[in-house]
Design a protein around this motif. Structure first.
Motif, PDB file in Angstrom:
ATOM      1  N   GLY A   1      -3.865  13.275   1.935  1.00 30.08           N
ATOM      2  CA  GLY A   1      -3.044  14.114   1.060  1.00 30.08           C
ATOM      3  C   GLY A   1      -3.242  13.773  -0.406  1.00 30.08           C
ATOM      4  N   VAL A   2      -3.387  12.480  -0.680  1.00 34.88           N
ATOM      5  CA  VAL A   2      -3.609  12.046  -2.058  1.00 34.88           C
ATOM      6  C   VAL A   2      -4.963  12.565  -2.547  1.00 34.88           C
ATOM      7  N   ARG A   3      -5.970  12.467  -1.695  1.00 32.91           N
ATOM      8  CA  ARG A   3      -7.301  12.978  -2.067  1.00 32.91           C
ATOM      9  C   ARG A   3      -7.246  14.475  -2.353  1.00 32.91           C
ATOM     10  N   GLU A   4      -6.524  15.203  -1.515  1.00 33.86           N
ATOM     11  CA  GLU A   4      -6.415  16.659  -1.699  1.00 33.86           C
ATOM     12  C   GLU A   4      -5.734  16.995  -3.025  1.00 33.86           C
ATOM     13  N   ARG A   5      -4.665  16.278  -3.335  1.00 35.10           N
ATOM     14  CA  ARG A   5      -3.952  16.505  -4.598  1.00 35.10           C
ATOM     15  C   ARG A   5      -4.840  16.142  -5.796  1.00 35.10           C
ATOM     16  N   ALA A   6      -5.565  15.045  -5.677  1.00 37.71           N
ATOM     17  CA  ALA A   6      -6.461  14.628  -6.759  1.00 37.71           C
ATOM     18  C   ALA A   6      -7.584  15.648  -6.949  1.00 37.71           C
TER      19      ALA A   6
ATOM     20  N   GLU B   1      -7.500   1.357  -8.118  1.00 33.98           N
ATOM     21  CA  GLU B   1      -8.080   0.030  -7.880  1.00 33.98           C
ATOM     22  C   GLU B   1      -7.237  -0.767  -6.894  1.00 33.98           C
ATOM     23  N   ALA B   2      -5.912  -0.606  -6.951  1.00 31.66           N
ATOM     24  CA  ALA B   2      -5.025  -1.310  -6.023  1.00 31.66           C
ATOM     25  C   ALA B   2      -5.214  -0.803  -4.595  1.00 31.66           C
ATOM     26  N   LEU B   3      -5.672   0.431  -4.455  1.00 34.14           N
ATOM     27  CA  LEU B   3      -5.889   1.001  -3.126  1.00 34.14           C
ATOM     28  C   LEU B   3      -7.200   0.544  -2.489  1.00 34.14           C
ATOM     29  N   ALA B   4      -8.099   0.005  -3.289  1.00 34.63           N
ATOM     30  CA  ALA B   4      -9.408  -0.403  -2.769  1.00 34.63           C
ATOM     31  C   ALA B   4      -9.216  -1.421  -1.646  1.00 34.63           C
ATOM     32  N   GLY B   5      -9.825  -1.138  -0.531  1.00 36.33           N
ATOM     33  CA  GLY B   5      -9.796  -2.076   0.590  1.00 36.33           C
ATOM     34  C   GLY B   5      -8.536  -2.048   1.436  1.00 36.33           C
ATOM     35  N   ILE B   6      -7.721  -1.025   1.297  1.00 38.77           N
ATOM     36  CA  ILE B   6      -6.505  -0.941   2.118  1.00 38.77           C
ATOM     37  C   ILE B   6      -6.896  -0.770   3.577  1.00 38.77           C
TER      38      ILE B   6
ATOM     39  N   PRO C   1       0.802  -1.229   0.000  1.00 38.65           N
ATOM     40  CA  PRO C   1       0.000   0.000   0.000  1.00 38.65           C
ATOM     41  C   PRO C   1       0.832   1.276   0.000  1.00 38.65           C
ATOM     42  N   VAL C   2       1.931   1.277   0.736  1.00 34.64           N
ATOM     43  CA  VAL C   2       2.773   2.479   0.796  1.00 34.64           C
ATOM     44  C   VAL C   2       3.371   2.760  -0.575  1.00 34.64           C
ATOM     45  N   ARG C   3       3.809   1.730  -1.250  1.00 42.04           N
ATOM     46  CA  ARG C   3       4.389   1.893  -2.594  1.00 42.04           C
ATOM     47  C   ARG C   3       3.323   2.374  -3.593  1.00 42.04           C
ATOM     48  N   VAL C   4       2.121   1.836  -3.475  1.00 41.70           N
ATOM     49  CA  VAL C   4       1.036   2.245  -4.363  1.00 41.70           C
ATOM     50  C   VAL C   4       0.724   3.724  -4.151  1.00 41.70           C
ATOM     51  N   ILE C   5       0.677   4.150  -2.897  1.00 40.43           N
ATOM     52  CA  ILE C   5       0.398   5.559  -2.604  1.00 40.43           C
ATOM     53  C   ILE C   5       1.524   6.445  -3.117  1.00 40.43           C
ATOM     54  N   ASP C   6       2.772   6.010  -2.943  1.00 38.25           N
ATOM     55  CA  ASP C   6       3.900   6.779  -3.477  1.00 38.25           C
ATOM     56  C   ASP C   6       3.776   6.937  -4.990  1.00 38.25           C
ATOM     57  N   ASP C   7       3.466   5.827  -5.668  1.00 37.64           N
ATOM     58  CA  ASP C   7       3.323   5.865  -7.125  1.00 37.64           C
ATOM     59  C   ASP C   7       2.169   6.779  -7.544  1.00 37.64           C
ATOM     60  N   LEU C   8       1.073   6.718  -6.802  1.00 42.45           N
ATOM     61  CA  LEU C   8      -0.081   7.557  -7.122  1.00 42.45           C
ATOM     62  C   LEU C   8       0.246   9.033  -6.902  1.00 42.45           C
ATOM     63  N   GLU C   9       0.932   9.342  -5.817  1.00 38.54           N
ATOM     64  CA  GLU C   9       1.336  10.738  -5.578  1.00 38.54           C
ATOM     65  C   GLU C   9       2.241  11.239  -6.696  1.00 38.54           C
ATOM     66  N   ASP C  10       3.202  10.425  -7.100  1.00 39.61           N
ATOM     67  CA  ASP C  10       4.094  10.816  -8.202  1.00 39.61           C
ATOM     68  C   ASP C  10       3.299  11.059  -9.483  1.00 39.61           C
ATOM     69  N   LEU C  11       2.344  10.190  -9.737  1.00 38.79           N
ATOM     70  CA  LEU C  11       1.527  10.330 -10.937  1.00 38.79           C
ATOM     71  C   LEU C  11       0.677  11.597 -10.875  1.00 38.79           C
ATOM     72  N   LEU C  12       0.118  11.897  -9.711  1.00 36.74           N
ATOM     73  CA  LEU C  12      -0.690  13.109  -9.569  1.00 36.74           C
ATOM     74  C   LEU C  12       0.154  14.375  -9.721  1.00 36.74           C
ATOM     75  N   VAL C  13       1.393  14.332  -9.256  1.00 34.37           N
ATOM     76  CA  VAL C  13       2.296  15.476  -9.443  1.00 34.37           C
ATOM     77  C   VAL C  13       2.590  15.659 -10.936  1.00 34.37           C
TER      78      VAL C  13
ATOM     79  N   ARG D   1      -5.025   5.346 -17.581  1.00 34.28           N
ATOM     80  CA  ARG D   1      -4.940   3.896 -17.353  1.00 34.28           C
ATOM     81  C   ARG D   1      -4.124   3.590 -16.097  1.00 34.28           C
ATOM     82  N   ARG D   2      -2.984   4.248 -15.963  1.00 34.08           N
ATOM     83  CA  ARG D   2      -2.117   4.003 -14.801  1.00 34.08           C
ATOM     84  C   ARG D   2      -2.802   4.458 -13.508  1.00 34.08           C
ATOM     85  N   LYS D   3      -3.445   5.602 -13.558  1.00 34.81           N
ATOM     86  CA  LYS D   3      -4.121   6.119 -12.371  1.00 34.81           C
ATOM     87  C   LYS D   3      -5.259   5.189 -11.960  1.00 34.81           C
TER      88      LYS D   3
END
Length: 118
Positions: free
Chosen positions: A59-64, A43-48, A5-17, A36-38
């Motif tokens: 923070g991810v929600r705020e950036r999104a 989807e990978a975050l579902a159910g964390i 989950p931490v890696r997925v969130i890191d990747d998502l934050e990078d993608l949002l930036v 597609r990547r987002k």
């Protein structure tokens, strides 16, 4: 990769930036590549259930949400530009006026023809 989950969130934050930068740069074509990547990352975050990961999701929600507002502004600007373009394009073929009671009237002109004589 998508199970941590931490890696997925890191990747998502990078993608949002990266998405934010593309929006600011006006690179609308690049935005399509992020979808597609987002989607896969979300989807990978579902159910964390990891507490550390869920605390970072705010923070991810705020950036999104920031990116969503920017994209809405871009869309509004594109629509306004398109409407203005249509008005300019029709300027030589149609005139919009108002009658005495304030109703809009449209007067169309025929396509201009040039008479050629030899």
């Amino acid at each position: 990769m998508l199970h941590d989950p931490v890696r997925v969130i890191d990747d998502l934050e990078d993608l949002l930036v990266a998405e934010h930068r593309a929006i600011q740069a006006g690179d609308l074509a690049a935005l399509a590549a992020f979808v597609r990547r987002k989607t896969a990352l979300v989807e990978a975050l579902a159910g964390i259930e990891d507490r550390l990961a869920t605390s970072r999701l705010a923070g991810v929600r705020e950036r999104a949400e920031t990116n969503r507002r920017l994209l809405a502004s871009v869309l509004s600007g594109v629509k306004a530009a398109r409407a203005r373009y249509d008005l300019v394009r029709q300027a030589g073929t149609r005139l919009e006026t108002y009658d005495q009671s304030g109703r809009r009237q449209s007067v169309a002109f025929g396509a201009g023809t040039v008479e050629r004589r030899a």
